[in-house]
Design a protein around this motif. Structure first.
Motif, PDB file in Angstrom:
ATOM      1  N   ALA A   1      52.099  66.517   7.141  1.00  0.00           N
ATOM      2  CA  ALA A   1      50.986  66.868   8.017  1.00  0.00           C
ATOM      3  C   ALA A   1      50.085  65.671   8.307  1.00  0.00           C
ATOM      4  O   ALA A   1      50.022  64.720   7.532  1.00  0.00           O
ATOM      5  CB  ALA A   1      50.162  67.993   7.391  1.00  0.00           C
ATOM      6  N   GLU A   2      49.384  65.755   9.420  1.00  0.00           N
ATOM      7  CA  GLU A   2      48.410  64.736   9.775  1.00  0.00           C
ATOM      8  C   GLU A   2      47.208  64.805   8.846  1.00  0.00           C
ATOM      9  O   GLU A   2      46.704  63.782   8.374  1.00  0.00           O
ATOM     10  CB  GLU A   2      47.948  64.939  11.223  1.00  0.00           C
ATOM     11  N   LYS A   3      46.740  66.029   8.580  1.00  0.00           N
ATOM     12  CA  LYS A   3      45.546  66.221   7.765  1.00  0.00           C
ATOM     13  C   LYS A   3      45.705  67.413   6.837  1.00  0.00           C
ATOM     14  O   LYS A   3      46.358  68.406   7.173  1.00  0.00           O
ATOM     15  CB  LYS A   3      44.304  66.482   8.644  1.00  0.00           C
ATOM     16  N   LEU A   4      45.072  67.310   5.677  1.00  0.00           N
ATOM     17  CA  LEU A   4      44.855  68.431   4.761  1.00  0.00           C
ATOM     18  C   LEU A   4      43.350  68.598   4.630  1.00  0.00           C
ATOM     19  O   LEU A   4      42.650  67.644   4.263  1.00  0.00           O
ATOM     20  CB  LEU A   4      45.480  68.153   3.393  1.00  0.00           C
ATOM     21  N   ILE A   5      42.846  69.778   4.963  1.00  0.00           N
ATOM     22  CA  ILE A   5      41.411  70.043   4.901  1.00  0.00           C
ATOM     23  C   ILE A   5      41.156  71.128   3.862  1.00  0.00           C
ATOM     24  O   ILE A   5      41.716  72.222   3.946  1.00  0.00           O
ATOM     25  CB  ILE A   5      40.860  70.480   6.272  1.00  0.00           C
ATOM     26  N   LEU A   6      40.317  70.811   2.875  1.00  0.00           N
ATOM     27  CA  LEU A   6      39.997  71.748   1.804  1.00  0.00           C
ATOM     28  C   LEU A   6      38.545  72.198   1.956  1.00  0.00           C
ATOM     29  O   LEU A   6      37.625  71.390   1.798  1.00  0.00           O
ATOM     30  CB  LEU A   6      40.201  71.090   0.434  1.00  0.00           C
ATOM     31  N   LEU A   7      38.326  73.461   2.283  1.00  0.00           N
ATOM     32  CA  LEU A   7      36.972  73.995   2.394  1.00  0.00           C
ATOM     33  C   LEU A   7      36.459  74.364   1.007  1.00  0.00           C
ATOM     34  O   LEU A   7      37.159  75.017   0.228  1.00  0.00           O
ATOM     35  CB  LEU A   7      36.936  75.228   3.294  1.00  0.00           C
ATOM     36  N   THR A   8      35.227  73.948   0.704  1.00  0.00           N
ATOM     37  CA  THR A   8      34.635  74.205  -0.603  1.00  0.00           C
ATOM     38  C   THR A   8      33.218  74.749  -0.441  1.00  0.00           C
ATOM     39  O   THR A   8      32.725  74.901   0.669  1.00  0.00           O
ATOM     40  CB  THR A   8      34.549  72.909  -1.437  1.00  0.00           C
ATOM     41  N   ASN A   9      32.577  75.014  -1.577  1.00  0.00           N
ATOM     42  CA  ASN A   9      31.179  75.450  -1.573  1.00  0.00           C
ATOM     43  C   ASN A   9      30.240  74.303  -1.943  1.00  0.00           C
ATOM     44  O   ASN A   9      29.127  74.512  -2.416  1.00  0.00           O
ATOM     45  CB  ASN A   9      30.967  76.616  -2.542  1.00  0.00           C
ATOM     46  N   THR A  10      30.701  73.079  -1.765  1.00  0.00           N
ATOM     47  CA  THR A  10      29.852  71.903  -1.968  1.00  0.00           C
ATOM     48  C   THR A  10      29.965  71.025  -0.735  1.00  0.00           C
ATOM     49  O   THR A  10      30.848  71.217   0.105  1.00  0.00           O
ATOM     50  CB  THR A  10      30.271  71.091  -3.210  1.00  0.00           C
ATOM     51  N   SER A  11      29.080  70.040  -0.634  1.00  0.00           N
ATOM     52  CA  SER A  11      29.100  69.170   0.542  1.00  0.00           C
ATOM     53  C   SER A  11      30.239  68.165   0.512  1.00  0.00           C
ATOM     54  O   SER A  11      30.460  67.435   1.473  1.00  0.00           O
ATOM     55  CB  SER A  11      27.759  68.425   0.668  1.00  0.00           C
ATOM     56  N   GLY A  12      30.984  68.121  -0.591  1.00  0.00           N
ATOM     57  CA  GLY A  12      32.099  67.192  -0.739  1.00  0.00           C
ATOM     58  C   GLY A  12      32.059  66.564  -2.112  1.00  0.00           C
ATOM     59  O   GLY A  12      31.524  67.140  -3.071  1.00  0.00           O
ATOM     60  N   LEU A  13      32.611  65.389  -2.236  1.00  0.00           N
ATOM     61  CA  LEU A  13      32.604  64.658  -3.501  1.00  0.00           C
ATOM     62  C   LEU A  13      31.298  63.877  -3.616  1.00  0.00           C
ATOM     63  O   LEU A  13      30.945  63.100  -2.729  1.00  0.00           O
ATOM     64  CB  LEU A  13      33.798  63.708  -3.554  1.00  0.00           C
ATOM     65  N   LEU A  14      30.573  64.099  -4.720  1.00  0.00           N
ATOM     66  CA  LEU A  14      29.258  63.484  -4.906  1.00  0.00           C
ATOM     67  C   LEU A  14      29.286  62.454  -6.029  1.00  0.00           C
ATOM     68  O   LEU A  14      30.048  62.595  -6.995  1.00  0.00           O
ATOM     69  CB  LEU A  14      28.221  64.558  -5.232  1.00  0.00           C
ATOM     70  N   ASP A  15      28.427  61.421  -5.902  1.00  0.00           N
ATOM     71  CA  ASP A  15      28.292  60.464  -6.992  1.00  0.00           C
ATOM     72  C   ASP A  15      27.280  60.986  -8.012  1.00  0.00           C
ATOM     73  O   ASP A  15      26.805  62.121  -7.905  1.00  0.00           O
ATOM     74  CB  ASP A  15      27.913  59.078  -6.471  1.00  0.00           C
ATOM     75  N   SER A  16      26.924  60.155  -9.003  1.00  0.00           N
ATOM     76  CA  SER A  16      26.029  60.592 -10.076  1.00  0.00           C
ATOM     77  C   SER A  16      24.620  60.902  -9.584  1.00  0.00           C
ATOM     78  O   SER A  16      23.849  61.585 -10.264  1.00  0.00           O
ATOM     79  CB  SER A  16      25.963  59.524 -11.176  1.00  0.00           C
ATOM     80  N   ASN A  17      24.282  60.415  -8.377  1.00  0.00           N
ATOM     81  CA  ASN A  17      22.963  60.687  -7.790  1.00  0.00           C
ATOM     82  C   ASN A  17      23.030  61.756  -6.706  1.00  0.00           C
ATOM     83  O   ASN A  17      22.102  61.895  -5.904  1.00  0.00           O
ATOM     84  CB  ASN A  17      22.370  59.402  -7.205  1.00  0.00           C
ATOM     85  N   ASP A  18      24.132  62.490  -6.683  1.00  0.00           N
ATOM     86  CA  ASP A  18      24.354  63.559  -5.703  1.00  0.00           C
ATOM     87  C   ASP A  18      24.421  63.068  -4.270  1.00  0.00           C
ATOM     88  O   ASP A  18      24.121  63.813  -3.327  1.00  0.00           O
ATOM     89  CB  ASP A  18      23.274  64.653  -5.824  1.00  0.00           C
ATOM     90  N   ASN A  19      24.821  61.814  -4.092  1.00  0.00           N
ATOM     91  CA  ASN A  19      25.053  61.295  -2.751  1.00  0.00           C
ATOM     92  C   ASN A  19      26.508  61.548  -2.366  1.00  0.00           C
ATOM     93  O   ASN A  19      27.413  61.419  -3.199  1.00  0.00           O
ATOM     94  CB  ASN A  19      24.767  59.789  -2.691  1.00  0.00           C
ATOM     95  N   LEU A  20      26.727  61.902  -1.109  1.00  0.00           N
ATOM     96  CA  LEU A  20      28.072  62.199  -0.641  1.00  0.00           C
ATOM     97  C   LEU A  20      28.910  60.929  -0.583  1.00  0.00           C
ATOM     98  O   LEU A  20      28.486  59.907  -0.046  1.00  0.00           O
ATOM     99  CB  LEU A  20      28.013  62.843   0.747  1.00  0.00           C
ATOM    100  N   LEU A  21      30.112  61.006  -1.146  1.00  0.00           N
ATOM    101  CA  LEU A  21      31.061  59.893  -1.096  1.00  0.00           C
ATOM    102  C   LEU A  21      32.122  60.191  -0.047  1.00  0.00           C
ATOM    103  O   LEU A  21      32.678  61.287  -0.010  1.00  0.00           O
ATOM    104  CB  LEU A  21      31.729  59.707  -2.464  1.00  0.00           C
ATOM    105  N   THR A  22      32.411  59.231   0.810  1.00  0.00           N
ATOM    106  CA  THR A  22      33.456  59.426   1.807  1.00  0.00           C
ATOM    107  C   THR A  22      34.080  58.072   2.140  1.00  0.00           C
ATOM    108  O   THR A  22      33.666  57.033   1.617  1.00  0.00           O
ATOM    109  CB  THR A  22      32.899  60.105   3.072  1.00  0.00           C
ATOM    110  N   GLY A  23      35.107  58.092   2.987  1.00  0.00           N
ATOM    111  CA  GLY A  23      35.811  56.856   3.296  1.00  0.00           C
ATOM    112  C   GLY A  23      36.495  56.273   2.077  1.00  0.00           C
ATOM    113  O   GLY A  23      36.558  55.056   1.894  1.00  0.00           O
ATOM    114  N   LEU A  24      37.037  57.142   1.223  1.00  0.00           N
ATOM    115  CA  LEU A  24      37.657  56.699  -0.026  1.00  0.00           C
ATOM    116  C   LEU A  24      39.155  56.527   0.155  1.00  0.00           C
ATOM    117  O   LEU A  24      39.781  57.212   0.962  1.00  0.00           O
ATOM    118  CB  LEU A  24      37.400  57.725  -1.134  1.00  0.00           C
TER     119      LEU A  24
END
Length: 292
Positions: free
Chosen positions: A204-227
């Motif tokens: 597949a081109e993409k796998l999208i996982l819907l969750t109850n959080t804004s995504g993957l967060l760092d220790s300061n609750d900042n969203l991490l992306t472009g990983l």
């Protein structure tokens, strides 16, 4: 009226490059969490899936249904038991799982898609031998003790022929994560893992996982992306990614390492989250690619 037309035209113009880029591409969406229980979110999700199909994409929906299973078990007076976040599933519970996931939840999603002008067919992993399963062996850390979870399984093999047939027929497949083992028993499988395995099998081109959080967060609750895979491995090693997020991240990593172009962990509580992730540069969650 003219202002509304201008706004619609502006949105379509901005989205056109993404529409052209992903025409004919397969996008697997794991649907769960709040997006499955809030009426407005349910309706907007179905509408978005129909829109994706109408502009030439091939969306495939894999859904969960844990809360719905729990409520049904309560109604029949059966207590839910969990080990390591997984539901202990005896034969009676498995009957309920099949009824709820393969029946009530699956058909509701199909019906919503139909209401918004789409054409969808619901199925479980037992249909067309789509998901061959095996019994999950669950170890209790730090010991090597194996806990018997009953009819809880993991994916052994994906046969994509039934999905490919539906896509050729211009249908949107809606899949309940139930597989069948060589022993003939039905197994309840984590929907994230099923979605990831199907995405891998279809390249597949993409796998999208819907969750109850804004995504993957760092220790300061900042969203991490472009990983990429290397960065994610580092975040696991330093403890940033831990606990309940580990299985989801493991699924995401496996997908991109197996040929899926990108995985997105997004907030299903945001209206039109799937479209925002696909049709905008910033998106609404965590983007993971392989880049190895």
């Amino acid at each position: 009226m003219s202002e509304n037309i201008h706004n619609i035209a502006s949105v379509l113009t901005e989205s056109l490059p993404y529409i052209q880029k992903f025409q004919g591409k397969t996008i697997v969406i794991k649907y769960g969490g709040n997006a499955m229980v809030d009426e407005e979110l349910k309706s907007s999700f179905a509408r978005d899936i129909v829109l994706m199909k109408s502009v030439g994409m091939n969306p495939i929906v894999v859904h969960g249904g844990g809360p719905q299973i729990g409520k049904t078990l309560e109604k029949i007076g059966k207590q839910s038991e969990f080990v390591g976040g997984m539901r202990v599933t005896d034969s009676e519970t498995m009957d309920v799982v099949e009824m709820v996931l393969g029946g009530l939840v699956n058909k509701e999603i199909v019906n919503l898609i139909h209401q918004h002008g789409g054409h969808s067919i619901g199925l479980t992993g037992k249909d067309g031998s789509l998901i061959s399963a095996k019994k999950l062996q669950h170890n209790i850390a730090p010991t090597s003790e194996i806990i018997d979870l009953g009819h809880v399984g993991e994916v052994d093999k994906i046969d994509t022929s039934v999905i490919e047939l539906l896509l050729k027929g211009d249908f949107i497949p809606v899949i309940a994560p139930i597989g069948v083992g060589k022993d003939g028993f039905s197994y309840n499988i984590n929907a994230d893992l099923v979605a990831g395995s199907i995405a891998e099998a279809l390249n597949a081109e993409k796998l999208i996982l819907l969750t109850n959080t804004s995504g993957l967060l760092d220790s300061n609750d900042n969203l991490l992306t472009g990983l990429d895979a290397k960065k994610v491995d580092g975040l696991i090693a330093d403890g940033t990614i831990h606990g309940g997020m580990l299985p989801k991240i493991g699924c995401a990593l496996s997908a991109v390492k197996s040929g899926v172009k990108s995985t997105h962990i997004i907030d299903g509580r945001v209206p039109h989250a799937v479209l925002l992730e696909i049709f905008t540069d910033n998106g609404v969650g965590t983007l993971i690619t392989c880049n190895e």
